[in-house]
Design a protein around this motif. Structure first.
Motif, mmCIF file in Angstrom:
data_model
loop_
_atom_site.group_PDB
_atom_site.id
_atom_site.type_symbol
_atom_site.label_atom_id
_atom_site.label_comp_id
_atom_site.label_asym_id
_atom_site.label_seq_id
_atom_site.Cartn_x
_atom_site.Cartn_y
_atom_site.Cartn_z
ATOM 1 N N LYS A 134 93.107 -47.936 -36.626
ATOM 2 C CA LYS A 134 92.063 -47.079 -37.220
ATOM 3 C C LYS A 134 92.094 -47.163 -38.744
ATOM 4 N N ARG A 135 93.294 -47.149 -39.307
ATOM 5 C CA ARG A 135 93.437 -47.243 -40.760
ATOM 6 C C ARG A 135 92.850 -48.562 -41.270
ATOM 7 N N HIS A 136 92.905 -49.574 -40.410
ATOM 8 C CA HIS A 136 92.387 -50.891 -40.776
ATOM 9 C C HIS A 136 90.871 -50.991 -40.584
ATOM 10 N N GLY A 137 90.275 -49.924 -40.053
ATOM 11 C CA GLY A 137 88.818 -49.922 -39.914
ATOM 12 C C GLY A 137 88.291 -50.201 -38.517
ATOM 13 N N SER A 189 84.586 -60.840 -31.601
ATOM 14 C CA SER A 189 85.770 -60.117 -32.083
ATOM 15 C C SER A 189 85.967 -60.355 -33.568
ATOM 16 N N LYS A 190 86.364 -59.310 -34.263
ATOM 17 C CA LYS A 190 86.657 -59.413 -35.692
ATOM 18 C C LYS A 190 88.159 -59.427 -35.971
ATOM 19 N N LEU A 191 88.946 -59.037 -34.965
ATOM 20 C CA LEU A 191 90.382 -58.908 -35.141
ATOM 21 C C LEU A 191 91.089 -59.517 -33.935
ATOM 22 N N VAL A 192 92.160 -60.283 -34.212
ATOM 23 C CA VAL A 192 92.939 -60.929 -33.154
ATOM 24 C C VAL A 192 94.390 -60.467 -33.257
ATOM 25 N N ILE A 193 94.987 -60.160 -32.108
ATOM 26 C CA ILE A 193 96.407 -59.795 -32.048
ATOM 27 C C ILE A 193 97.126 -60.905 -31.287
ATOM 28 N N THR A 194 98.143 -61.508 -31.903
ATOM 29 C CA THR A 194 98.850 -62.622 -31.270
ATOM 30 C C THR A 194 100.332 -62.528 -31.609
ATOM 31 N N ALA A 195 101.067 -63.615 -31.359
ATOM 32 C CA ALA A 195 102.496 -63.687 -31.674
ATOM 33 C C ALA A 195 102.793 -65.073 -32.217
ATOM 34 N N CYS A 218 85.884 -69.802 -36.102
ATOM 35 C CA CYS A 218 85.587 -68.381 -35.885
ATOM 36 C C CYS A 218 85.618 -67.645 -37.230
ATOM 37 N N PRO A 219 84.640 -67.894 -38.089
ATOM 38 C CA PRO A 219 84.668 -67.298 -39.429
ATOM 39 C C PRO A 219 84.554 -65.777 -39.426
ATOM 40 N N GLY A 220 84.137 -65.192 -38.310
ATOM 41 C CA GLY A 220 83.960 -63.741 -38.263
ATOM 42 C C GLY A 220 85.255 -62.966 -38.141
ATOM 43 N N VAL A 221 86.356 -63.646 -37.811
ATOM 44 C CA VAL A 221 87.640 -62.954 -37.655
ATOM 45 C C VAL A 221 88.266 -62.742 -39.028
ATOM 46 N N GLY A 222 88.441 -61.482 -39.387
ATOM 47 C CA GLY A 222 88.973 -61.165 -40.712
ATOM 48 C C GLY A 222 90.447 -60.839 -40.727
ATOM 49 N N THR A 223 91.023 -60.514 -39.550
ATOM 50 C CA THR A 223 92.424 -60.096 -39.493
ATOM 51 C C THR A 223 93.105 -60.678 -38.263
ATOM 52 N N VAL A 224 94.330 -61.180 -38.474
ATOM 53 C CA VAL A 224 95.171 -61.628 -37.357
ATOM 54 C C VAL A 224 96.512 -60.916 -37.480
ATOM 55 N N ILE A 225 96.845 -60.116 -36.472
ATOM 56 C CA ILE A 225 98.129 -59.413 -36.440
ATOM 57 C C ILE A 225 99.096 -60.265 -35.626
ATOM 58 N N VAL A 226 100.267 -60.552 -36.203
ATOM 59 C CA VAL A 226 101.198 -61.505 -35.584
ATOM 60 C C VAL A 226 102.529 -60.824 -35.265
ATOM 61 N N ASP A 246 104.713 -55.220 -40.389
ATOM 62 C CA ASP A 246 104.106 -54.812 -41.659
ATOM 63 C C ASP A 246 102.817 -54.028 -41.417
ATOM 64 N N PHE A 247 102.116 -54.363 -40.366
ATOM 65 C CA PHE A 247 100.856 -53.691 -40.045
ATOM 66 C C PHE A 247 101.079 -52.214 -39.742
ATOM 67 N N VAL A 248 102.200 -51.900 -39.070
ATOM 68 C CA VAL A 248 102.458 -50.503 -38.684
ATOM 69 C C VAL A 248 103.411 -49.802 -39.653
ATOM 70 N N LYS A 249 103.925 -50.515 -40.624
ATOM 71 C CA LYS A 249 104.916 -49.938 -41.532
ATOM 72 C C LYS A 249 104.360 -48.714 -42.264
ATOM 73 N N GLY A 250 105.103 -47.632 -42.184
ATOM 74 C CA GLY A 250 104.712 -46.409 -42.883
ATOM 75 C C GLY A 250 103.599 -45.618 -42.215
#
Length: 650
Positions: A134-137, A189-195, A218-226, A246-250
């Motif tokens: 949510k904080r990421h939009g 999708s604008k955001l991808v979650i991977t490892a 896929c130019p529309g993807v602005g964020t990849v959480i790894v 780092d994404f969830v830090k704090g």
């Protein structure tokens, strides 16, 4: 009476196989079973909508529904006006009870690392990740692509999406960059979650590298959480990529749930599709959760002390419904395993059962037949006495594989629930109820209470064998194909008026039990008789030397089609010309000369998708000398190349 919109001179699918063995529920099992009254079928049939309303009331709703079912064929709405949240039902409502400290998720990685998350642990981590999204939009209605290994974080990501009302599109970790790209595009999708990667047979699956390749288009993807899983070196693109930690830090572990309308989009799941463009199956919230919760509870006879393991990957619908949502909504302990059943040895599954005291095991027929081929010595090494119920899912199970599963894995004491359903149906539709159903090896038995299934002939009349259909809507049914309403109508609703066409052949016996005959696409037309591949395969597997078989029809100038069988023999057996003759005679004796194969080809492996389904289309390409079609969904493309070479040399 249903009227078919197509006319055809085709005869019905022939029902050739006969199975006489019967397995009533063990008395000790019946005594404790949640469902022990056969009258439940008649009660549900009298008023199916009221039956499903009763199941829905077992969930927590923020606002009650005004109307249970609105049916305007082919579109259904369930629990109209009702509001709820899936993550709340899977987590929040449990942490205020004694389940707070109960194991929600027991995870084992392929290298042997393990983690156990209680309901409180999972609740806390889901809230933290949801708050970070949510904080990421990320907002309600956004589509999030998840491309991860089988680790706890994949369930955390799914539940975090549902908590804030974002729809997830989970992609199986074995898919290629092209498959990932196509699914991201279709879902927008604008955001991808991977490892960084995942473990499979001791090697690393390069998930981040595949993601990078897919995202070139896929130019529309602005964020990849790894997520850092394997620790190998990977490229991190500045401004786009961020490590999970780092994404969830704090971020405080606080995030209110988003009240969702019963018909709000819950997730998209793309069928792997052996040909053509993948279909984005639409599942919504209230009906789907009602269906998976009820079926999980009743089919698997879930008790508070059970340790339940569905071996499917979350990239498939079985993983969505029966690894994550069904078990957690019921407050059960669900087990998740990252790797393959043969690493580091062929007893890995049974070591997991022994180690964690698993009581219920739900796996695929293709896995069961593979275990048969490896031999009894592997399960016999392990203490499987904790098991009390076994399940099968994915495709029809051959009677001999069923009996082996019951005898060798279940010790002859565990009922086997052979289940039929689809990505499109959302939850199990045809299945035994283990406390009341007399089991027949190879039969999925009866429709779940509240489900109206039937077998129709080409003209739409009830038949002993023909096409499996669903005559009334059910809660977890797909609500469409993402961005393609015409395909939805054409594929599922055009054969018969206002009736769902499953694409499966089936027969019904004298007791009304259903026997699945495989996809209609796989039916062979031999001398004017329509013969199911599944029945010929079952006859072959019935032979003591055979572990697995795949059957296809190939062109024949006299018969129309001739039967060709690809056979995998058990360990220690040689594929000789004498055995070929013996197998042909065995099929003739078992189901008739009509089904006698013209060709039998011995194969060390059969081509399968990563979900374990045999790719008969590719076998037809081999038998007919055609160029091989799309092989991107295969678990091991080298199997097909080797088979093609072998076939051409014979």
């Amino acid at each position: 009476m249903a009227q078919s919109k197509k006319t055809s001179a085709e005869v019905p699918i022939e029902a050739l196989l006969r199975e006489k063995r019967r397995f009533p529920p063990p008395k000790a099992f019946v005594k404790r079973a949640l469902v022990h009254k056969p009258s439940i079928y008649a009660e549900a049939a009298r008023n199916p909508v009221r039956f499903w309303e009763s199941r829905a009331r077992e969930l927590t709703w923020f606002k009650p529904w005004k109307k249970a079912l609105e049916w305007k064929p082919p579109y259904a709405k369930w629990f109209v006006g009702g509001k709820l949240n899936v993550a709340y039902n899977c987590l929040d409502r449990h942490v205020t009870t004694s389940r707070r400290t109960k194991a929600a998720l027991i995870w084992e990685g392929e290298p042997g690392d393990t983690r156990t998350l209680t309901y409180w642990d999972l609740y806390r981590e889901v809230k933290r990740f949801a708050a970070a999204l949510k904080r990421h939009g990320v907002r309600k209605g956004d589509r999030i692509t998840i491309y991860m290994p089988m680790v706890p974080e994949v369930a955390i990501a799914m539940l975090a999406c549902t908590r804030i009302g974002a729809a997830h599109s989970v992609i199986f970790g074995g898919f290629s960059p092209e498959s990932v790209r196509d699914r991201i595009h279709d879902a927008d999708s604008k955001l991808v979650i991977t490892a960084d990667g995942g473990w499979r047979r001791g090697t690393i699956v390069p998930l981040k590298k595949n993601t990078d390749e897919a995202l070139k288009e896929c130019p529309g993807v602005g964020t990849v959480i790894v997520l850092k899983r394997t620790g190998q070196a990977i490229d991190m693109q500045h401004g786009r990529d961020i490590w999970w930690d780092d994404f969830v830090k704090g971020v405080p572990a606080e995030c209110p749930v988003e009240p969702m309308d019963a018909e709000d989009l819950l997730y998209l799941l793309y069928t792997s599709g052996s040909t053509g463009k993948p279909k984005g199956i639409i599942h919504t919230t209230g009906g789907y959760l009602t269906g998976v919760t009820a079926t999980h509870k009743w089919v698997f006879d879930i008790h508070e002390d059970d340790v339940y393991w569905c071996t499917a990957d979350v990239g498939w619908v079985t993983g969505h419904s029966y690894v994550v949502y069904g078990p957690l909504a019921n407050g059960a302990t669900t087990v998740m395993y990252e790797g393959t059943p043969d690493f580091p040895d062929k007893d890995r599954f049974w070591r997991i059962v022994e180690k964690h005291g698993i009581t219920i095991c739900y796996t695929a027929p293709t896995a069961i037949r593979t275990f048969m081929r490896w031999g009894d010595q592997y399960p016999n090494r392990c203490d499987l006495s904790s098991l009390r119920l076994l399940g099968s899912v994915g495709e029809p199970i051959n009677p001999e594989a069923w009996v082996w599963y019951w005898k060798v894995i279940g010790g002859g004491r565990c009922p086997v629930v052979d289940t039929w359903w689809q990505t499109e149906t959302g939850h199990i539709l045809i299945t035994p109820l283990p406390g009341i159903t007399v089991l027949k090896p190879g039969s999925a038995t009866k429709a779940f209470p509240g489900i109206d299934a039937e077998v129709l002939d080409e003209q739409g009349k009830a038949a002993k064998s023909g096409y499996l259909v669903l005559r009334k809507p059910w809660p977890g049914m797909l609500r469409g194909i993402w961005g393609d309403p015409d395909r939805f109508v054409k594929q599922y609703w055009s054969k018969y008026d206002n009736i769902y066409f499953t694409g499966n052949g089936a027969k019904r016996d004298e007791d009304g039990y259903f026997w699945l005959l495989g996809r209609v696409d796989d039916v062979m037309n031999v001398s004017g008789h329509r013969v199911s591949t599944m029945e010929v395969e079952s006859a072959l597997v019935d032979h003591k030397s055979v572990a697995e078989a795949a059957v296809i029809g190939k062109p024949h100038e006299i018969k129309g089609q001739a039967i060709a069988a690809f056979v995998t023999v058990k360990s220690g057996v040689d594929g000789t010309p004498g055995l070929i003759d013996e197998l042909k005679q065995h099929v003739s004796k078992k189901i008739g000369a009509l089904a006698r194969p013209d060709d039998i080809i011995f194969s060390a492996e059969l081509p399968k998708t990563r979900s374990g389904k045999i790719m008969r289309r590719l076998l037809r390409d081999i038998a007919e000398g055609r160029a091989l079609g799309d092989t991107t969904t295969l678990a091991d493309p080298a199997v097909v190349a080797a088979l093609k070479k072998q076939y051409e040399e014979e």
